[in-house]
Motif scaffolding. Structure first.
Motif, mmCIF file in Angstrom:
data_model
loop_
_atom_site.group_PDB
_atom_site.id
_atom_site.type_symbol
_atom_site.label_atom_id
_atom_site.label_comp_id
_atom_site.label_asym_id
_atom_site.label_seq_id
_atom_site.Cartn_x
_atom_site.Cartn_y
_atom_site.Cartn_z
ATOM 1 N N TYR A 149 0.846 -1.186 0.000
ATOM 2 C CA TYR A 149 0.000 0.000 0.000
ATOM 3 C C TYR A 149 0.883 1.237 0.000
ATOM 4 O O TYR A 149 1.909 1.285 0.690
ATOM 5 C CB TYR A 149 -0.900 0.034 1.242
ATOM 6 C CG TYR A 149 -1.842 -1.138 1.365
ATOM 7 C CD1 TYR A 149 -1.488 -2.262 2.097
ATOM 8 C CD2 TYR A 149 -3.096 -1.110 0.759
ATOM 9 C CE1 TYR A 149 -2.343 -3.338 2.210
ATOM 10 C CE2 TYR A 149 -3.970 -2.181 0.868
ATOM 11 C CZ TYR A 149 -3.590 -3.289 1.596
ATOM 12 O OH TYR A 149 -4.453 -4.353 1.708
ATOM 13 N N VAL A 150 0.451 2.247 -0.726
ATOM 14 C CA VAL A 150 1.161 3.519 -0.656
ATOM 15 C C VAL A 150 0.927 4.100 0.733
ATOM 16 O O VAL A 150 -0.123 3.866 1.359
ATOM 17 C CB VAL A 150 0.673 4.473 -1.769
ATOM 18 C CG1 VAL A 150 -0.742 4.936 -1.528
ATOM 19 C CG2 VAL A 150 1.627 5.618 -1.961
ATOM 20 N N ALA A 151 1.895 4.841 1.229
ATOM 21 C CA ALA A 151 1.855 5.312 2.612
ATOM 22 C C ALA A 151 0.582 6.110 2.930
ATOM 23 O O ALA A 151 0.047 6.025 4.040
ATOM 24 C CB ALA A 151 3.096 6.151 2.907
ATOM 25 N N SER A 152 0.092 6.858 1.974
ATOM 26 C CA SER A 152 -1.052 7.731 2.235
ATOM 27 C C SER A 152 -2.360 6.974 2.491
ATOM 28 O O SER A 152 -3.317 7.565 3.001
ATOM 29 C CB SER A 152 -1.244 8.706 1.076
ATOM 30 O OG SER A 152 -1.466 8.007 -0.135
ATOM 31 N N VAL A 153 -2.406 5.686 2.137
ATOM 32 C CA VAL A 153 -3.640 4.914 2.353
ATOM 33 C C VAL A 153 -3.440 3.745 3.303
ATOM 34 O O VAL A 153 -4.423 3.095 3.691
ATOM 35 C CB VAL A 153 -4.225 4.397 1.019
ATOM 36 C CG1 VAL A 153 -4.354 5.517 0.008
ATOM 37 C CG2 VAL A 153 -3.397 3.250 0.453
ATOM 38 N N ALA A 154 -2.212 3.461 3.684
ATOM 39 C CA ALA A 154 -1.933 2.324 4.573
ATOM 40 C C ALA A 154 -2.714 2.489 5.874
ATOM 41 O O ALA A 154 -2.735 3.565 6.474
ATOM 42 C CB ALA A 154 -0.436 2.230 4.835
ATOM 43 N N GLY A 155 -3.381 1.410 6.267
ATOM 44 C CA GLY A 155 -4.180 1.440 7.477
ATOM 45 C C GLY A 155 -5.617 1.865 7.242
ATOM 46 O O GLY A 155 -6.467 1.694 8.123
ATOM 47 N N ARG A 156 -5.892 2.406 6.073
ATOM 48 C CA ARG A 156 -7.265 2.830 5.750
ATOM 49 C C ARG A 156 -7.870 1.999 4.619
ATOM 50 O O ARG A 156 -9.070 1.760 4.593
ATOM 51 C CB ARG A 156 -7.283 4.301 5.335
ATOM 52 C CG ARG A 156 -6.784 5.249 6.411
ATOM 53 C CD ARG A 156 -7.025 6.713 6.018
ATOM 54 N NE ARG A 156 -6.280 7.101 4.831
ATOM 55 C CZ ARG A 156 -6.834 7.579 3.714
ATOM 56 N NH1 ARG A 156 -8.163 7.700 3.631
ATOM 57 N NH2 ARG A 156 -6.085 7.923 2.663
ATOM 58 N N PHE A 157 -7.041 1.594 3.666
ATOM 59 C CA PHE A 157 -7.501 0.829 2.511
ATOM 60 C C PHE A 157 -7.061 -0.623 2.655
ATOM 61 O O PHE A 157 -5.959 -0.897 3.156
ATOM 62 C CB PHE A 157 -6.923 1.388 1.219
ATOM 63 C CG PHE A 157 -7.457 2.731 0.803
ATOM 64 C CD1 PHE A 157 -8.223 3.519 1.642
ATOM 65 C CD2 PHE A 157 -7.174 3.224 -0.468
ATOM 66 C CE1 PHE A 157 -8.708 4.756 1.248
ATOM 67 C CE2 PHE A 157 -7.645 4.461 -0.880
ATOM 68 C CZ PHE A 157 -8.402 5.225 -0.014
ATOM 69 N N THR A 158 -7.898 -1.542 2.179
ATOM 70 C CA THR A 158 -7.568 -2.962 2.246
ATOM 71 C C THR A 158 -7.937 -3.650 0.940
ATOM 72 O O THR A 158 -9.068 -3.541 0.470
ATOM 73 C CB THR A 158 -8.326 -3.656 3.395
ATOM 74 O OG1 THR A 158 -8.015 -3.008 4.625
ATOM 75 C CG2 THR A 158 -7.917 -5.119 3.482
ATOM 76 N N LEU A 159 -6.951 -4.331 0.375
ATOM 77 C CA LEU A 159 -7.149 -5.139 -0.816
ATOM 78 C C LEU A 159 -7.616 -6.525 -0.437
ATOM 79 O O LEU A 159 -7.129 -7.098 0.534
ATOM 80 C CB LEU A 159 -5.842 -5.299 -1.576
ATOM 81 C CG LEU A 159 -5.449 -4.288 -2.632
ATOM 82 C CD1 LEU A 159 -4.035 -4.580 -3.103
ATOM 83 C CD2 LEU A 159 -6.416 -4.321 -3.795
ATOM 84 N N SER A 160 -8.527 -7.084 -1.242
ATOM 85 C CA SER A 160 -8.879 -8.484 -1.085
ATOM 86 C C SER A 160 -9.242 -9.052 -2.444
ATOM 87 O O SER A 160 -9.495 -8.303 -3.386
ATOM 88 C CB SER A 160 -10.024 -8.657 -0.095
ATOM 89 O OG SER A 160 -11.196 -8.034 -0.574
ATOM 90 N N GLN A 161 -9.236 -10.364 -2.536
ATOM 91 C CA GLN A 161 -9.530 -11.007 -3.800
ATOM 92 C C GLN A 161 -10.496 -12.163 -3.583
ATOM 93 O O GLN A 161 -10.487 -12.796 -2.537
ATOM 94 C CB GLN A 161 -8.258 -11.524 -4.467
ATOM 95 C CG GLN A 161 -7.505 -12.573 -3.660
ATOM 96 C CD GLN A 161 -6.167 -12.952 -4.268
ATOM 97 O OE1 GLN A 161 -5.141 -12.373 -3.948
ATOM 98 N NE2 GLN A 161 -6.190 -13.939 -5.151
#
Length: 125
Positions: free
Chosen positions: A59-71
């Protein structure tokens, strides 16, 4: 080459959440996939990327902890859960896929050769 279709964008207030979906025309296993965004007047930037084989994410630092990828391999779909949205997250969001090139999974958009049409995310303050 896999075809990608994004959905789930919209307008929310700051602090809200959205979940973006990227539906692929074929299997998403064995790929690098990611979400990129481009705001007006700015260059496209990688936001979150994943190896669909290992599940490794960046994750780019600006979204780490707020955005989550899943598949979901059964549905050939990649998701991006976006929480605590900020006005600076406003952008067109694109899903992309490419062949694995080694680690670390790249944020450079040139490493990806399949792109969706984009879905707009607007966050108001």
């Amino acid at each position: 080459q896999v075809q990608l279709v994004e959905s789930g964008g919209g307008s929310v207030e700051a602090g809200g959440s959205l979940r973006l979906s990227c539906a692929a025309s074929g299997s998403i296993t064995g790929l690098y996939m990611g979400w990129f965004r481009q705001a007006p007047g700015k260059e496209r930037e990688g936001v979150a990327v994943i190896s669909t084989t290992t599940g490794t994410r960046r994750y780019v630092a600006s979204v780490a902890g707020r955005f989550t990828l899943s598949q979901d391999n059964a549905k050939n779909t990649l998701y991006l859960q976006m929480n605590s949205l900020k006005p600076e997250d406003t952008a067109m969001y694109y899903c992309a896929a490419g062949r694995p090139l080694g680690f670390p999974i790249p944020f450079q958009d040139t490493a990806y050769n399949a792109w969706g049409q984009g879905t707009q995310v607007t966050v108001s303050s």
